[in-house]
Design a protein around this motif. Structure first.
Motif, PDB file in Angstrom:
ATOM      1  N   ASN A   1       2.011  -3.538   7.157  1.00 11.55           N
ATOM      2  CA  ASN A   1       1.531  -4.300   5.997  1.00 11.55           C
ATOM      3  C   ASN A   1       2.643  -4.448   4.966  1.00 11.55           C
ATOM      4  O   ASN A   1       2.921  -5.550   4.471  1.00 11.55           O
ATOM      5  N   ASN A   2       3.311  -3.362   4.651  1.00  8.22           N
ATOM      6  CA  ASN A   2       4.354  -3.390   3.631  1.00  8.22           C
ATOM      7  C   ASN A   2       5.597  -4.142   4.097  1.00  8.22           C
ATOM      8  O   ASN A   2       6.323  -4.718   3.270  1.00  8.22           O
TER       9      ASN A   2
ATOM     10  N   VAL B   1       2.336   4.744   1.090  1.00  3.29           N
ATOM     11  CA  VAL B   1       2.470   5.378   2.408  1.00  3.29           C
ATOM     12  C   VAL B   1       3.466   6.517   2.301  1.00  3.29           C
ATOM     13  O   VAL B   1       4.455   6.433   1.562  1.00  3.29           O
TER      14      VAL B   1
ATOM     15  N   THR C   1      -0.061   0.587   7.953  1.00  6.39           N
ATOM     16  CA  THR C   1       0.360   0.488   6.551  1.00  6.39           C
ATOM     17  C   THR C   1       1.825   0.081   6.452  1.00  6.39           C
ATOM     18  O   THR C   1       2.191  -0.764   5.619  1.00  6.39           O
ATOM     19  N   LYS C   2       2.658   0.669   7.289  1.00  2.00           N
ATOM     20  CA  LYS C   2       4.076   0.305   7.301  1.00  2.00           C
ATOM     21  C   LYS C   2       4.262  -1.159   7.673  1.00  2.00           C
ATOM     22  O   LYS C   2       5.106  -1.860   7.099  1.00  2.00           O
TER      23      LYS C   2
ATOM     24  N   TRP D   1      -5.686  -6.811   4.330  1.00  2.99           N
ATOM     25  CA  TRP D   1      -6.007  -5.481   4.885  1.00  2.99           C
ATOM     26  C   TRP D   1      -7.484  -5.207   4.686  1.00  2.99           C
ATOM     27  O   TRP D   1      -8.031  -5.425   3.606  1.00  2.99           O
TER      28      TRP D   1
ATOM     29  N   ASP E   1      -8.263  -1.804  10.148  1.00  2.00           N
ATOM     30  CA  ASP E   1      -7.969  -0.398  10.441  1.00  2.00           C
ATOM     31  C   ASP E   1      -9.212   0.340  10.924  1.00  2.00           C
ATOM     32  O   ASP E   1     -10.298   0.197  10.355  1.00  2.00           O
TER      33      ASP E   1
ATOM     34  N   THR F   1       7.640   8.709   6.879  1.00  5.03           N
ATOM     35  CA  THR F   1       7.252   8.815   8.289  1.00  5.03           C
ATOM     36  C   THR F   1       8.421   9.302   9.129  1.00  5.03           C
ATOM     37  O   THR F   1       9.585   9.232   8.717  1.00  5.03           O
TER      38      THR F   1
ATOM     39  N   ARG G   1       0.841  -1.199   0.000  1.00  2.23           N
ATOM     40  CA  ARG G   1       0.000   0.000   0.000  1.00  2.23           C
ATOM     41  C   ARG G   1       0.879   1.253   0.000  1.00  2.23           C
ATOM     42  O   ARG G   1       1.943   1.273   0.627  1.00  2.23           O
TER      43      ARG G   1
ATOM     44  N   THR H   1      -2.986   4.549  11.389  1.00  3.42           N
ATOM     45  CA  THR H   1      -3.157   3.972  10.057  1.00  3.42           C
ATOM     46  C   THR H   1      -1.822   3.921   9.324  1.00  3.42           C
ATOM     47  O   THR H   1      -1.513   2.935   8.631  1.00  3.42           O
ATOM     48  N   THR H   2      -1.021   4.958   9.469  1.00  2.00           N
ATOM     49  CA  THR H   2       0.316   4.963   8.855  1.00  2.00           C
ATOM     50  C   THR H   2       1.150   3.819   9.406  1.00  2.00           C
ATOM     51  O   THR H   2       1.842   3.119   8.654  1.00  2.00           O
TER      52      THR H   2
END
Length: 906
Positions: A201-202, A158, A198-199, A216, A269, A161, A156, A194-195
């Motif tokens: 997930n990746n 992103v 996402t991190k 997800w 999420d 960060t 996803r 959420t960030t």
């Protein structure tokens, strides 16, 4: 001759080849009637075999397996062969018809053409039949698919960060723990949950792991089981319209069937309520199946409802990282456009309170602001909570947490907290008392019961990340959450301007009053206001915070037109010497806080406050006169605090007998015992005679939370177990007492009748001993298992905190061989104890200890600490450089463990 022989041989070969051709031609043509039906039958078998293989492949792919390359090649070739065979079978009748009509024996040209055509067609049919038979023999596969080589992850997008790496690593370490199946990530809206998800997930796509699929699904506020199922279905191959038309129950069965055979990771999420995993079809992650469920939420309570084995709070950024993120969004071009802008940018970033959403939103908005005027204007608008970007993009998102609160009472209690200044440590008990007196806690009539409701509300606000913990007894509001609350009071309250908040606004004069006739709650605390000389009209005002100012005078007319005022906080106005006579106008007042003021006399006009439920007179060191019969007139009083004041033998300024502070506090006790609704009491006691009388009343035994034993001249030996029936005692102080020994004289009798010999003072959390010059030890503290704060000052004869000799005696009575003391101690303050040699002979664990402060204890050379204490919550050990040099450690490792915590005092 030789040539003739050669010609003859060649001719014979030609005749033989021609004969073979004629025989083969006739064979293809003659058998065409047989081979065509055979081909048709073979075609049906090939179709059936192809469909069987495809069905196996579809089932395997639904289970997220990958089809084998040789299977794909076979299917592709079978498809081509089926098309060609279908065409031959379709052309067969015409070819047979041509053959019957012309016949191969006819001598006509047409007959010759038909015969040649039939030969070619027959040859194709025969060849196709052989190929089909051969291909079908190769289609008996033992398996048609295999496991994916790595976890199937949809990477996803992103953004870059800041400072999430440590949290990501913390979550990842939980993921690799076998006994952790469900992980909850909670925190404030806009904090980066959420960030973070996402991190994570990746990360599954780049970090070696043994998971087969990562899924997800966004849940969000409008929780819908089918939407979650559809999002999961898309990840596992259920994307066709027929599946989406299935019922939720059937979808759950399908999803469960796939995931129960996989090691999966499901990322959910933005949860606002509990998601029923069975209803969705997600198998519960366990140590046996090795799968994981990771979700984000704003509520710690949701973490509990989801059964999270690990609950990880996503925190706001530290100032340095917050500034880094803000500067990144503003950009170097803008930051370098004027030498003063970097400093202004730092101020703007500070106003965002480390909240990434606010930092990013405001940073982008300021990216094109290159003048000092624009930056200063932004800072001023942020102070007023009126910057458009915050109002349009940040506050509405945060407001979801407010909207999700279960009832209006909780929402009102939350908004009440914005009356306090930024970064203010709000005392939880005082906050609940104000809620109670304001009428917000409507379920109970008594404060001790209302405290349960108030405590539950505070817990809910903490769990929703709308409040933050600040130690055991305080809460705080994040700056941006407070700004959002003020925005709500302006934009969404039924009546405009029901709140007026200028707390910590550096006001030097009382605010302009004409525009505030509809104000319901007003806070101008923590300012520099000295005079209140107007006669304002606040017909709807219920709460007024005036604490932490420089008040000298309040005019008699100030309270004239505030008929509904219920809560009045005048605390911490040290220069305020007297109350105005107009205080008698506050006939609706239920709470008045006068603590830490310079008032020296309570006026009889207070008698008009017949609805008063709370009166706080703590730390009024100049208070010299409380008129007799004043306290007893407050028949509805439930909370009374009189703390750290001067108890007078005979006052020259107020020599009359009508002062309840004269001659100890016998008269005060007489008045208090008539207050039948009294529920929380903090009071000084000046003599053993008064203490015995005090303890004889059940009202005082049930209501006393804080007790101050003041100027006890006798007895020299005090039996602390006389206080054992004060079941709610939280704070105990000994001030200027001549006591030499605090005994546990009735311990054996008490132990024989008690089920728990270590919880005599189970509620006691704070003990302070000041200027008890003869006192030698504090061994009785072993009876206070929940002690959190211990202060001992100016006890010149004290030699040990826990006496080894007395502990031996206690062990003989209780059967406890060693003290389980100080397991919850957080702060230890020891000052001016010149003979103190020991706290305790051996090292104690101190699992909760945060601060140690040692001053002028020259003989204390050993601390009862072990290295494990340094690994806990310990933040500081404060003392002199000489004292630190004299401390004896068991070994260098122990000393080195505590060296980072040491802070030099003098």
């Amino acid at each position: 001759m030789g040539n003739c022989c050669s010609v003859q041989c060649s001719f014979e070969n030609f005749l033989l080849r021609g004969w073979d051709f004629i025989v083969g031609h006739a064979n293809y043509v003659c058998k065409l009637k047989q081979t065509l039906p055979t081909l048709s039958a073979a075609l049906q078998e090939l179709r059936a075999q192809r469909d069987d293989v495809l069905r196996k492949v579809d089932v395997a792919e639904q289970r997220l397996l990958k089809r084998l390359e040789r299977v794909q090649l076979w299917l592709s070739k079978a498809e081509t062969m089926i098309i060609e065979a279908e065409r031959l079978v379709a052309d067969g009748p015409q070819q047979m018809n041509n053959l019957y009509l012309g016949g191969c024996a006819s001598k006509s040209c047409l007959s010759s053409y038909n015969c040649l055509s039939s030969y070619k067609f027959g040859k194709k049919v025969a060849k196709m039949l052989l190929e089909i038979n051969d291909h079908m023999s190769k289609g008996a596969f033992e398996k048609v698919a295999e496991d994916q080589p790595t976890a199937s992850v949809v990477v996803r997008p992103v953004e870059q960060t800041v400072a999430l790496e440590s949290t990501i690593q913390k979550v990842w370490s939980c993921i690799v723990e076998k006994d952790v199946g469900i992980i909850g990530l909670y925190g404030l809206g806009g904090v980066g949950k959420t960030t973070l998800l996402t991190k994570l997930n990746n990360k599954f796509s780049t970090t070696p792991n043994d998971f087969e699929v990562v899924i997800w699904a966004l849940v969000s506020k409008d929780y819908d089981v089918e939407k979650i199922q559809d999002r999961i279905g898309e990840n596992v191959g259920y994307s066709d319209g027929s599946w989406k038309n299935k019922s939720p129950d059937q979808k759950a069965i399908d999803i469960y069937g796939i995931l129960s055979n996989k090691r999966f990771v499901v990322l959910l999420d933005d949860l606002w309520q509990r998601v029923d995993l069975n209803q969705v079809g997600i198998p519960k992650p366990s140590q046996e199946n090795g799968s994981k469920l990771i979700f984000t939420t704003r509520s710690l309570e949701i973490c509990g409802e989801m059964g999270a084995r690990r609950k990880i709070k996503v925190e706001c950024l530290e100032p340095e990282k917050a500034l880094e993120l803000f500067q990144d969004k503003v950009g170097d071009e803008t930051l370098n456009s004027h030498p003063d802008i970097p400093n202004l940018a730092k101020q703007v970033a500070e106003r965002c309170g480390g909240l990434p959403l606010a930092l990013i939103t405001i940073g982008r908005a300021m990216a094109c602001k290159t003048t000092l005027e624009e930056w200063n204007y932004a800072i001023e608008m942020l102070k007023r909570c009126a910057l458009p970007k915050m109002e349009n993009e940040v506050f509405p998102l945060l407001k979801f947490s407010y909207d999700n609160l279960p009832n209006a009472t909780m929402k009102c209690c939350f908004l009440y907290c914005c009356l306090y200044p930024e970064d203010y440590c709000i005392p939880k008990k005082r906050l609940v008392e104000y809620w109670f007196c304001e009428g917000l806690l409507d379920k109970f009539d008594r404060i001790n019961e209302a405290q349960m409701q108030g405590g539950d509300i505070i817990s809910s606000l903490l769990n929703a990340c709308l409040l933050e913990r600040d130690g055991e007894d305080y809460v705080k509001m994040h700056d941006v959450i407070r700004d959002m609350a003020l925005w709500i009071t302006r934009k969404f309250e039924a009546t405009e301007d029901t709140f007026f908040v200028k707390a910590g606004a550096q006001l030097s004069q009382e605010p302009y009053v004409k525009a505030w006739e509809r104000v319901k709650r007003m806070s101008v605390m923590k300012n520099e206001i000295q005079l209140l000389e107007e006669t304002p009209k606040y017909p709807n005002l219920r709460t007024l915070f005036l604490s932490n100012n420089h008040l000298n005078v309040i005019s008699d007319g100030f309270f004239q037109f505030t008929p509904h005022l219920t809560v009045l906080d005048l605390s911490k106005n040290w220069n305020l010497r007297a109350l105005p006579k107009g205080i008698s106008q506050l006939v609706s007042l239920e709470c008045i806080d006068l603590s830490w003021t310079g008032i020296f006399e309570l006026p009889m006009e207070l008698k008009s406050l017949t609805k008063l439920k709370m009166l706080d007179l703590s730390y009024m060191s100049d208070l010299k006169n409380i008129p007799q019969y004043l306290i007893s007139s407050f028949s509805k009083l439930q909370i009374f605090r009189l703390w750290f004041i001067r108890m007078l033998r005979r006052n020259k300024d107020y020599p009359n007998e009508d002062n309840v502070l004269n001659e100890g506090n016998e008269k005060l006790l007489e008045e208090l015992k008539g207050l039948k609704r009294l529920n929380i009491l903090s009071t000084p006691i000046k003599s053993m005679f008064c203490l015995e009388r005090f303890l004889s009343f059940d009202l005082f035994r049930r209501s006393t939370q804080a007790l101050q034993l003041f100027d006890f001249r006798e007895p020299e030996r005090f039996d602390v177990l006389c206080l054992q029936n004060l079941e709610r005692l939280e704070t105990l102080q000994f001030l200027y007492c001549g006591i030499m020994e605090i005994k546990m004289e009735k311990l054996s009798t008490w132990v024989s009748s008690s089920t728990n010999s270590t919880s005599c003072f189970h509620a006691l959390s704070t003990v302070k001993v000041f200027h008890c010059k003869k006192l030698r030890d504090m061994t009785w503290l072993i009876l206070a298992p929940n002690l959190r704060n211990l202060d001992i000052f100016g006890c010149f004869e004290m030699e040990a905190i826990l006496s080894e000799e007395k502990l031996g005696e206690v062990a003989g009575v209780t059967g406890i061989p060693y003290p389980k003391s100080f397991l919850k101690l957080e702060t230890l303050y020891l000052c001016h104890l010149p003979k103190l040699k020991s706290i305790y002979r051996d090292a104690l664990p101190f699992p909760c200890l945060k601060h140690i402060n040692i001053k002028y204890c020259e003989e204390l050379k050993k601390l009862p600490l072990n290295p494990d204490s340094a690994k806990g919550n310990l933040l500081s050990i404060e003392g002199s450089k000489d004292w630190w040099a004299r401390v004896e450690w068991e070994n260098e490792a122990t000393r080195d463990a505590f060296l980072p915590s040491f802070k030099l005092l003098y």
